[in-house]
Design an enzyme around this catalytic site. Structure first.
Site, PDB file in Angstrom:
ATOM      1  N   TYR A 143      -0.714  -1.721  13.130  1.00  7.26           N
ATOM      2  CA  TYR A 143      -1.930  -2.400  13.575  1.00  7.26           C
ATOM      3  C   TYR A 143      -1.968  -2.579  15.094  1.00  7.26           C
ATOM      4  CZ  TYR A 143      -2.664  -3.576   8.633  1.00  7.26           C
ATOM      5  OH  TYR A 143      -2.852  -3.511   7.273  1.00  7.26           O
ATOM      6  N   LYS A 194       9.733   2.230   3.869  1.00  4.46           N
ATOM      7  CA  LYS A 194       9.692   3.551   3.239  1.00  4.46           C
ATOM      8  C   LYS A 194      10.682   4.446   3.992  1.00  4.46           C
ATOM      9  CE  LYS A 194       6.920   5.333   0.722  1.00  4.46           C
ATOM     10  NZ  LYS A 194       7.148   5.799  -0.670  1.00  4.46           N
ATOM     11  N   ASP A 227       6.644   1.192  -2.242  1.00 10.30           N
ATOM     12  CA  ASP A 227       5.879   1.519  -3.459  1.00 10.30           C
ATOM     13  C   ASP A 227       6.547   0.908  -4.688  1.00 10.30           C
ATOM     14  OD1 ASP A 227       7.964   3.265  -2.849  1.00 10.30           O
ATOM     15  OD2 ASP A 227       7.012   5.022  -3.713  1.00 10.30           O
ATOM     16  N   ASP A 251       0.850  -6.734   4.675  1.00 10.37           N
ATOM     17  CA  ASP A 251      -0.556  -7.050   4.430  1.00 10.37           C
ATOM     18  C   ASP A 251      -0.884  -6.799   2.953  1.00 10.37           C
ATOM     19  OD1 ASP A 251      -3.221  -7.555   4.739  1.00 10.37           O
ATOM     20  OD2 ASP A 251      -3.631  -5.916   6.121  1.00 10.37           O
ATOM     21  N   ASP A 255      -0.962  -9.909  -0.264  1.00 10.80           N
ATOM     22  CA  ASP A 255      -2.184 -10.143  -1.047  1.00 10.80           C
ATOM     23  C   ASP A 255      -1.918  -9.935  -2.536  1.00 10.80           C
ATOM     24  OD1 ASP A 255      -3.644 -10.740   1.175  1.00 10.80           O
ATOM     25  OD2 ASP A 255      -5.323  -9.436   0.655  1.00 10.80           O
TER      26      ASP A 255
END
Ligand code: NAD
Length: 370
Positions: A143, A194, A227, A251, A255
């Site tokens: 970001y 990852k 994942d 992020d 959530d």
């Protein structure tokens, strides 16, 4: 034990002002029955600041926030500000605070109160008793890292790109917060990236593993691919205690974890900066995850519990007052057994508004503190 600590109170807009007023009653209770005194200053942020000063965050309010020990934030925004220029929108005030205070560690707990087990979309046995913490790196990664942008290509097509870069110091500083959190909780930490396909993930794993070896004595540590973590969060979320991850994965995963609890009006958060070299306490801001809820603002029906639990996080992480934080959280759990605001109402409970919910929590604090 009496203590004087400076809190900057920023109620904001919409229900932000209503739930902050309710929070003041909790603060008054602590002053009266626990002799915990805060030095409080109130300021305007978001639409309220724009109305008064033509900017969503004045230089003075920013300076006062930086000088405080912790910022207690309500919520900002509202439809009347939708047409303002980007830099004047209420949410810019919030983002400017996070950026200027260098709040790089975002703590999002996901806790399922026994009384609210049925509010989750997952089976009761999967979520009952859930109490996990997602720690998201908030100032780096894809970001913010450069280069980023949208470019025209020689062949007439366009290319949009972001960079998921992390440096060793950036990983170490969020890693230290993670170790500290795990120490204050159940002593278990999972670091998520990852590393199988991303170089930033390879470095993240190396640095986190080395940091744990050097500074994480007594903490059970493991690595997990992002994942797989998403899958594990909905399969068996109770396996986790603290999860630490980068900005992008954090992020998404926070959530996902938040919705295991099933209710927006129940979710607190904290954003922490580096510890002060003198006091050891971080710069920090505490706020509910929800927004200003313009659809119910002014009706006295907003659920104040996410605000209260954000304040409980402030007690725990900014002021080392874990006993009072536990008391407040236990009072919330007790109050929920009988009393609910409309957003979390279930048959058999008494429906009330912001004041009634606050009174139920205060009564429970009275009982539990005896
Ligand atoms: P929202 O979180 O304000 O509301 C979503 C829904 O949940 C609404 O139906 C609302 O009534 C309900 N809700 C939220 N909090 C509640 C509470 N405490 N008690 C009972 N019901 C509650 O999100 P939105 O409607 O998308 O956004 C409204 C405004 O808030 C927008 O201007 C948005 O930009 C802003 N916003 C601000 C923040 C923040 O200040 N941190 C976060 C999200 C959205």
């Amino acid at each position: 034990m009496a203590s004087n600590r400076k809190i900057m109170v920023l109620p904001g807009d919409g229900i932000g002002t209503e739930i902050m007023k309710a929070n003041m009653r909790i603060i008054d209770w602590l002053a009266k029955y626990r002799s915990i005194d805060f030095d409080m200053q109130e300021g305007l942020v978001g639409g309220a600041a724009y109305d008064a000063h033509g900017t969503p965050l004045s230089d003075e309010t920013l300076a006062d926030s930086i000088a405080s020990d912790a910022v207690l934030f309500g919520a900002v925004g509202g439809p009347e500000y939708d047409d303002l220029a980007f830099e004047l929108k209420p949410e810019r005030g919030l983002l400017a605070l996070r950026k200027e205070m260098d709040l790089f560690a975002n703590l999002r707990p996901a806790m399922v109160f026994p009384a609210l087990v049925d509010a989750s979309t997952l089976k009761p046995e999967v979520v009952s008793g859930l109490d996990i913490m997602i720690l998201r790196e908030l100032c780096g990664g894809s970001y913010f890292a450069e280069p980023r942008g949208i470019e025209d290509q020689p062949d007439g097509t366009r290319k949009g790109f972001d960079t998921n870069a992390y440096t060793t110091p950036e990983i170490e500083r969020i890693g230290r917060v993670a170790l500290d959190l795990a120490r204050k909780r159940d002593g278990r930490l999972v670091s998520v990236e990852k590393a199988n396909v991303m170089h930033s993930g390879v470095l993240w794993r190396e640095v986190m593993t080395a940091l744990h070896a050097a500074e994480g004595e007594g903490i059970e540590y493991s690595n997990m691919y992002a994942d797989n973590c998403a899958m594990q969060l909905v399969r068996n979320p109770k396996q986790f205690d603290v999860i630490v991850t980068d900005n992008l994965f954090g992020d998404l995963l926070s959530d996902c974890a938040a919705m295991l609890t099933g209710s927006l009006g129940m979710l607190p958060s904290a954003s922490l900066g580096a510890p002060d070299p003198e006091t050891g306490l971080p710069k920090a801001m505490y706020e509910p995850v929800h927004g200003s809820a313009p659809d119910i603002a002014g009706q006295g029906i907003a659920n104040p519990l996410a605000q209260f639990m954000s304040f409980a996080m402030m007690l725990r992480y900014s002021f080392n007052q874990g006993d009072e934080a536990d008391l407040l959280e236990n009072a919330v759990a007790t109050a929920l057994k009988t009393t609910r605001t409309g957003d979390i109402m279930t048959p058999g409970c008494t429906q009330t508004g912001t004041d009634g919910m606050t009174e139920a929590v205060l009564n429970a604090m009275d009982q539990l503190a005896r």
